[in-house]
Write an enzyme that holds these catalytic residues in place. Structure first.
Site, PDB file in Angstrom:
ATOM      1  N   TYR A  32       0.823  -1.208   0.000  1.00  0.00           N
ATOM      2  CA  TYR A  32       0.000   0.000   0.000  1.00  0.00           C
ATOM      3  C   TYR A  32       0.852   1.250   0.000  1.00  0.00           C
ATOM      4  O   TYR A  32       2.073   1.187   0.161  1.00  0.00           O
ATOM      5  CB  TYR A  32      -0.949  -0.006   1.213  1.00  0.00           C
ATOM      6  CG  TYR A  32      -0.275   0.339   2.527  1.00  0.00           C
ATOM      7  CD1 TYR A  32       0.545  -0.575   3.177  1.00  0.00           C
ATOM      8  CD2 TYR A  32      -0.448   1.598   3.105  1.00  0.00           C
ATOM      9  CE1 TYR A  32       1.165  -0.248   4.372  1.00  0.00           C
ATOM     10  CE2 TYR A  32       0.166   1.926   4.304  1.00  0.00           C
ATOM     11  CZ  TYR A  32       0.973   1.008   4.934  1.00  0.00           C
ATOM     12  OH  TYR A  32       1.595   1.343   6.106  1.00  0.00           O
ATOM     13  N   LYS A 146       6.480  -1.948   2.024  1.00  0.00           N
ATOM     14  CA  LYS A 146       5.272  -1.344   2.618  1.00  0.00           C
ATOM     15  C   LYS A 146       4.110  -2.313   2.423  1.00  0.00           C
ATOM     16  O   LYS A 146       3.262  -2.156   1.549  1.00  0.00           O
ATOM     17  CB  LYS A 146       4.984   0.040   2.017  1.00  0.00           C
ATOM     18  CG  LYS A 146       4.258   0.945   3.012  1.00  0.00           C
ATOM     19  CD  LYS A 146       4.360   2.404   2.652  1.00  0.00           C
ATOM     20  CE  LYS A 146       3.547   3.290   3.574  1.00  0.00           C
ATOM     21  NZ  LYS A 146       4.122   3.503   4.907  1.00  0.00           N
ATOM     22  N   GLU A 178      12.539   2.465  14.005  1.00  0.00           N
ATOM     23  CA  GLU A 178      11.620   3.487  13.472  1.00  0.00           C
ATOM     24  C   GLU A 178      10.342   3.480  14.286  1.00  0.00           C
ATOM     25  O   GLU A 178      10.156   2.650  15.176  1.00  0.00           O
ATOM     26  CB  GLU A 178      11.319   3.205  11.990  1.00  0.00           C
ATOM     27  CG  GLU A 178      10.596   1.896  11.754  1.00  0.00           C
ATOM     28  CD  GLU A 178      10.126   1.697  10.307  1.00  0.00           C
ATOM     29  OE1 GLU A 178       9.916   2.690   9.595  1.00  0.00           O
ATOM     30  OE2 GLU A 178       9.955   0.528   9.913  1.00  0.00           O
ATOM     31  N   LEU A 202      11.240   1.036   6.992  1.00  0.00           N
ATOM     32  CA  LEU A 202      10.616   1.467   5.736  1.00  0.00           C
ATOM     33  C   LEU A 202      11.256   2.809   5.385  1.00  0.00           C
ATOM     34  O   LEU A 202      11.269   3.713   6.218  1.00  0.00           O
ATOM     35  CB  LEU A 202       9.105   1.587   5.965  1.00  0.00           C
ATOM     36  CG  LEU A 202       8.148   1.736   4.796  1.00  0.00           C
ATOM     37  CD1 LEU A 202       8.116   3.163   4.269  1.00  0.00           C
ATOM     38  CD2 LEU A 202       8.459   0.766   3.665  1.00  0.00           C
TER      39      LEU A 202
HETATM   40  C1  LIG Z   1       4.714   4.546   5.691  1.00  0.00           C
HETATM   41  C2  LIG Z   1       5.668   4.295   6.812  1.00  0.00           C
HETATM   42  C3  LIG Z   1       6.632   5.233   7.201  1.00  0.00           C
HETATM   43  C4  LIG Z   1       6.673   6.645   6.670  1.00  0.00           C
HETATM   44  O1  LIG Z   1       6.810   6.726   5.307  1.00  0.00           O
HETATM   45  P1  LIG Z   1       6.337   8.024   4.512  1.00  0.00           P
HETATM   46  O2  LIG Z   1       6.590   7.660   3.098  1.00  0.00           O
HETATM   47  O3  LIG Z   1       7.192   9.159   4.976  1.00  0.00           O
HETATM   48  O4  LIG Z   1       4.897   8.236   4.848  1.00  0.00           O
HETATM   49  C5  LIG Z   1       7.584   4.852   8.147  1.00  0.00           C
HETATM   50  N1  LIG Z   1       7.540   3.635   8.725  1.00  0.00           N
HETATM   51  C6  LIG Z   1       6.603   2.733   8.409  1.00  0.00           C
HETATM   52  C7  LIG Z   1       6.624   1.412   9.092  1.00  0.00           C
HETATM   53  C8  LIG Z   1       5.639   3.027   7.451  1.00  0.00           C
HETATM   54  O5  LIG Z   1       4.696   2.123   7.150  1.00  0.00           O
END
Ligand SMILES: *Cc1c(COP(=O)(O)O)cnc(C)c1O
Length: 287
Positions: A32, A146, A178, A202
């Site tokens: 996603y 993702k 993260e 990610l």
């Molecule tokens: C989506 C997400 C992020 C942030 O990514 P962006 O592209 O900046 O929205 C960070 N960590 C995880 C686990 C995510 O799913």
């Protein structure tokens, strides 16, 4: 709200039915993206679409549109729904097939869904700062994808919420990785640090924009992992994501970070980030 894209067609939301044997529904077998829309314009659209394709490649899901066709469809969706400020959520699953773990043979058509949702920028919280909770990272070892599989992430977020915190800041042993849906940065002695983009995190688009801003403005930054101790004693902490942009973390596990207010470097980056949005989305007026 209004229309959605379902397998390439722009249709009314209430006319969409997802099959009970969709692999996204049964296995979380899909990927996603969340894309920000500011005053009707998509921010970092190309980067998000690129990452969607990369996630797809990593798990063998072929996205059945050319990238520019997909971008056009998403823009159409935003216009059709008259979305001003909000998000597009899009997901693609491996498709519908009788339940069995292995990938379907022959391959089936993936299921594609995209919809919009109005969502304001969290301006008050970005100004005041938010609370974070340290949580052990129990996720799998392919956090670079993702994927729709978010159990580890949602359990972490739930823990944070139960402690009255905005985000869970995850760590594998001593190493901070993260947030549950964001990336984490610290500032110590004027130098920024964030975990390198490897399989344990990610690689956020917001993270990438921040790294680019730092390079262009001679703000020292290292893509280097740091420890639980480092973050507890950091001068500043912030998290980054599409929906939260640059969100200061002013308390961690109930302890005050810095002087308990968003730090100077964090505030400077917030300002530069808004300029970045304005560069790309020309008609946007933000504070
Ligand atoms: C989506 C997400 C992020 C942030 O990514 P962006 O592209 O900046 O929205 C960070 N960590 C995880 C686990 C995510 O799913």
């Amino acid at each position: 709200m209004g229309k959605v894209i379902f397998n390439g067609e722009l249709v009314e939301r209430e006319n969409v039915k997802v099959d009970i044997e969709d692999r996204g529904y049964q296995f979380g077998d899909g990927i996603y993206e969340v894309i920000r829309v500011y005053n009707g314009e998509l921010f970092t659209k190309k980067e998000h679409v690129q990452r969607l394709y990369e996630s797809g490649e990593k798990i063998g899901i072929k996205i059945p549109y050319e990238k520019d066709v997909l971008c056009k469809k998403l823009e159409e969706l935003v216009q059709e729904n008259h979305l001003e400020t909000g998000i597009i959520y899009l997901q693609i699953s491996r498709g519908v097939s009788p339940r069995q773990h292995g990938y379907p043979t022959p391959e089936v058509e993936p299921t594609f869904v995209a919809y919009t949702k109005p969502m304001d920028r969290p301006e008050d919280l970005m100004k005041s700062g938010a609370k974070g909770l340290l949580v052990e990272d129990i996720r799998w070892l392919r956090c670079d994808i993702k994927s729709l599989n978010l159990l580890g992430n949602i359990m972490a977020k739930q823990k944070a919420a139960e402690s009255g915190c905005f985000e869970a800041i995850q760590h594998r042993g001593e190493t901070v990785t993260e947030g549950s849906s964001s990336n984490v940065f610290i500032v110590k002695d004027g130098i920024l640090k964030t975990h390198p983009a490897v399989n344990l995190i990610l690689n956020g688009i917001t993270r990438q924009v921040i790294l680019r801003i730092c390079k262009h403005n001679q703000i020292p930054v290292k893509e280097e992992s740091f420890t639980v101790d480092d973050i507890k004693t950091a001068d500043e902490i912030f998290i980054s994501s599409t929906t939260s942009e640059i969100m200061p973390i002013i308390q961690l596990d109930g302890s005050v970070i810095g002087n308990g207010e968003p730090g100077e470097i964090t505030k400077k980056l917030q300002k530069l980030f808004v300029e970045e949005i304005q560069k790309e989305c020309k008609n946007v007026v933000l504070q």
